[in-house]
Design a protein around this motif. Sequence first.
Motif, short mmCIF file in Angstrom:
data_model
loop_
_atom_site.label_atom_id
_atom_site.label_comp_id
_atom_site.label_asym_id
_atom_site.label_seq_id
_atom_site.Cartn_x
_atom_site.Cartn_y
_atom_site.Cartn_z
N VAL A 26 3.79 2.93 3.12
CA VAL A 26 4.86 3.05 1.67
C VAL A 26 3.95 2.92 0.32
CG1 VAL A 26 6.68 4.23 3.10
CG2 VAL A 26 6.70 2.40 1.84
N VAL A 27 3.15 2.29 0.64
CA VAL A 27 2.70 1.69 -0.52
C VAL A 27 1.30 1.60 -0.59
CG1 VAL A 27 4.48 0.11 -0.76
CG2 VAL A 27 2.93 -0.66 0.18
N GLU A 28 0.58 1.26 -1.74
CA GLU A 28 -1.11 1.56 -1.88
C GLU A 28 -1.34 0.11 -2.63
OE1 GLU A 28 -2.35 5.63 -2.92
OE2 GLU A 28 -1.33 5.00 -5.20
N GLY A 29 -2.95 0.02 -2.83
CA GLY A 29 -3.20 -0.62 -3.93
C GLY A 29 -3.12 -2.05 -3.73
N ASP A 30 -3.76 -3.33 -4.73
CA ASP A 30 -3.59 -4.69 -4.44
C ASP A 30 -3.69 -4.99 -6.08
OD1 ASP A 30 -3.61 -6.91 -3.83
OD2 ASP A 30 -5.92 -6.79 -3.45
N PRO A 31 -2.49 -5.77 -6.24
CA PRO A 31 -1.15 -5.58 -5.47
C PRO A 31 -0.53 -4.18 -4.85
CG PRO A 31 -0.71 -6.36 -7.75
CD PRO A 31 -2.25 -6.06 -7.76
N PRO A 32 -0.02 -4.37 -3.87
CA PRO A 32 0.82 -3.64 -3.78
C PRO A 32 1.50 -2.45 -4.67
CG PRO A 32 1.96 -5.06 -2.21
CD PRO A 32 0.41 -5.25 -3.20
N ARG A 33 2.10 -1.47 -4.58
CA ARG A 33 2.92 -0.21 -5.57
C ARG A 33 3.46 0.84 -4.57
NH1 ARG A 33 -2.48 0.49 -7.18
NH2 ARG A 33 -3.32 2.59 -7.51
N PRO A 34 4.78 1.02 -4.90
CA PRO A 34 5.03 2.80 -4.12
C PRO A 34 4.38 3.80 -4.58
CG PRO A 34 7.12 0.86 -5.15
CD PRO A 34 5.67 0.84 -6.02
N ILE A 35 3.86 3.93 -3.29
CA ILE A 35 4.19 5.68 -3.92
C ILE A 35 4.67 6.53 -3.58
CG2 ILE A 35 2.47 7.51 -1.98
CD1 ILE A 35 1.07 5.94 -1.20
N GLU A 36 5.33 7.46 -4.21
CA GLU A 36 6.36 7.60 -5.16
C GLU A 36 6.33 8.81 -3.88
OE1 GLU A 36 8.16 9.18 -9.22
OE2 GLU A 36 6.52 8.50 -9.26
N LYS A 37 6.10 9.88 -3.98
CA LYS A 37 6.13 10.54 -2.62
C LYS A 37 7.11 10.14 -1.54
CE LYS A 37 4.09 13.98 0.31
NZ LYS A 37 2.66 14.93 0.44
N ARG A 38 6.58 9.04 -1.18
CA ARG A 38 6.59 8.34 -0.35
C ARG A 38 7.89 8.11 0.11
NH1 ARG A 38 0.85 6.45 2.66
NH2 ARG A 38 0.50 8.95 2.04
N TYR A 39 8.31 7.12 -0.93
CA TYR A 39 9.72 6.19 -1.36
C TYR A 39 10.94 7.18 -1.40
CZ TYR A 39 8.54 1.58 -1.49
OH TYR A 39 8.23 0.16 -1.86
N GLN A 40 10.23 8.86 -2.05
CA GLN A 40 11.50 9.60 -2.25
C GLN A 40 11.92 9.94 -0.87
OE1 GLN A 40 9.34 12.64 -4.43
NE2 GLN A 40 9.61 11.56 -5.80
N ALA A 41 11.14 10.30 -0.03
CA ALA A 41 11.26 10.99 0.99
C ALA A 41 12.16 9.60 2.16
CB ALA A 41 9.86 11.54 2.28
N ALA A 42 11.38 8.38 2.02
CA ALA A 42 12.51 7.48 2.14
C ALA A 42 13.89 7.46 1.94
CB ALA A 42 12.15 6.23 2.40
N THR A 43 14.22 7.24 0.44
CA THR A 43 15.13 7.75 -0.40
C THR A 43 16.17 8.87 0.53
OG1 THR A 43 14.72 7.11 -2.87
CG2 THR A 43 16.50 7.69 -2.72
#
Length: 512
Positions: free
Chosen positions: A267-284
Motif C-alpha cells: 500500500v506504499v510506493e517509492g524510496d523512501p516509501p510513501r502512502p498510495i492514497e487510494k489504497r490507504y483510503q480502502a484500508a480506512t
Amino acid sequence: MITTVTFSLALPNESATAHLMADLALLIGPGDVITLSGDLGTGKTAAARAMIRYLAGDATVEVPSPTFTLAQTYDLPPFPLVHADLYRVEDPIELEEIGLSPWPEGITAVIEWPERAPAALPVDRIDIALSHRPALGSSARAAEITGHGRAASQVARLKALRRFLVDAGYDEARRQRMAGDASTRSYARLFRGETGVILMNSPRRPDGPPIYDGKSYSAAVHLAEDVKPFVAIAGGLRQRGFSAPAIHHADLDAGFLITEDFGSAGVVEGDPPRPIEKRYQAATDMLAALHRQPLPATLPLTPHTSYTIPLFDTDALLVEIGLMLEWYLPERDATPAEPVRAALVTMWRELLDKVAAEPKTQAMQTWALRDFHSPNLIWLDDRADIAKVGIIDFQDTVLAPAAYDLVSLLQDARVDVPEQLELVLLTRYMKARFASDGHFDPAHFAELYAVMSAQRNTKLLGIFARLNRRDGKPQYLQHLPRIWTYLNRSLVHPALAPLRGWYAANVPPPSS
C-alpha cells in the motif's frame, strides 16, 4: 550431560539436499553453528552453497569452495555467515588465523570437515553427516542430523517441520526465502509449479522473566504465545468477508502453517516509501466496515475448541508505556527520579481508566488487530472494494478502542504519513461510522484517537530502543524521529494537556 537429538533423512538428489538446507535455514539465527562432515564427494560444499543461496534469496550467488581460502564470509540479508573448510587445518590454533577461535558472536558458521578440529567446536551445534547411497542413484545421499546442547531443540523442530511438509504434500516444493520481522516467526514461499503458498514457522513464544506482577512481558501485554490466535482470527475475519489468508494446512501444537499467498503488492510506493492514497483510503474503509459490526470475544478454533480474545486493559497498556521509561530514556541518557516516573504512570492510569469505564460500544471497544500498518497490508487488485486489502498479521488481536488500529494505519511507524492525509482519512473514517450509526460521536472518537496515538507512540519509542540495545537491531532507530513527530501531534489534544507538560520536561527527542 549434553542433550542430543538425531534423525536421518534420505536425499535422493541435489534438490532434496537444497530443500533440507532451506528448511534448516528457516530455523537458525545469528551465532548458530552447522557442521558438515562426510567423505570426499558426499556434497558438503553443495549443501553449504544451497543454504547460502537460499539465505541470499539468489540462486546465482557465487559460492566457491573455501578449501584454499579456509573461510569465506557472506553478508546475507538475515545475518552474516562464514563458510569454512577445515580440511587443510593441521592444528586447532590455526582457527585463530581465520577468525573462528574464539567463535565469533552473532555470525552463523557453516563448517566443512569439522573432524579436523573437534576440540575447537562449540558444544551447541548442528552436525550433518553426509554419506553416499549408490543404491538409490548416483547423486543420492543420506544425512544424519544431530543437534547438540541448545541446538537439540532446533533439530527436533527441523524433524517436525519435515514431517509436516510431507504430510501436507509440500516436501518436494521449491523453497523461496521471505524477509522476517521483529518477531521469532519466519516464513518461506513454497512452489509446486507456478502456484505459491506461504509456510509460517511460528514456534511457541518462550516465557520471559516474570517482571510485571508475576507475568512475562508477552503475557502482560497479551502477545500471542503460539499460532492458535492467528488461525482463530483468520477464520473470524474471513467469515465476515475480510481478506485474511486461508489456512491450507496447520499443526497447531508445533506452530507450522501453510497459508494462502497474497503476493507482495503493498500500500506504499517509492524510496523512501510513501502512502498510495487510494489504497490507504480502502484500508480506512475496511476498518470502518470492521468496526461497525458486532464482533464476538470468542471464536472457534477447531471443531471442539475455541479461542477467547484478550482485553487490552489498563494494566497491559501501562506495561507498554513503561517501555519508554525502561529503554528509550536510558538510550537518551535521561533518567527521571522515581517520583517523576510515578507521576507519569499515575496520569496515564487515570486517563486509561476513564477510557475503560466508558460503555463498550463499537466506538469504544472492538477487535484491534494491533499491527494494522503498511508492512502487514497486501493489495489484492483482483478483488473488489475493501476486499482488496489483504491482512497478514493479526495474531496479537485484542479487544480495544476502535481508534487503536486507525492510529496504526495513519501514523505508520515505518512510513511518513503527511499530516494532511492523516486528517483527511481520519475524517473519512468518522463520516463512514456516523453514516451507519447515528450515535457515533466524532469529537469523542477524535479524543480517543489522540489517547491511543500517544499510548502507541510512547510504546514504540521504547520498543525500537529495546530492539537496538537488547536485540542488536539498530535499523529500528531510524524510525524514532517519525514516531516522535506522531507523538507530538497527539499530545496537542486538550485531553492530554497534563501529559504534554510531563513529556516536554522529561523526554528528550531522538538523536538525528
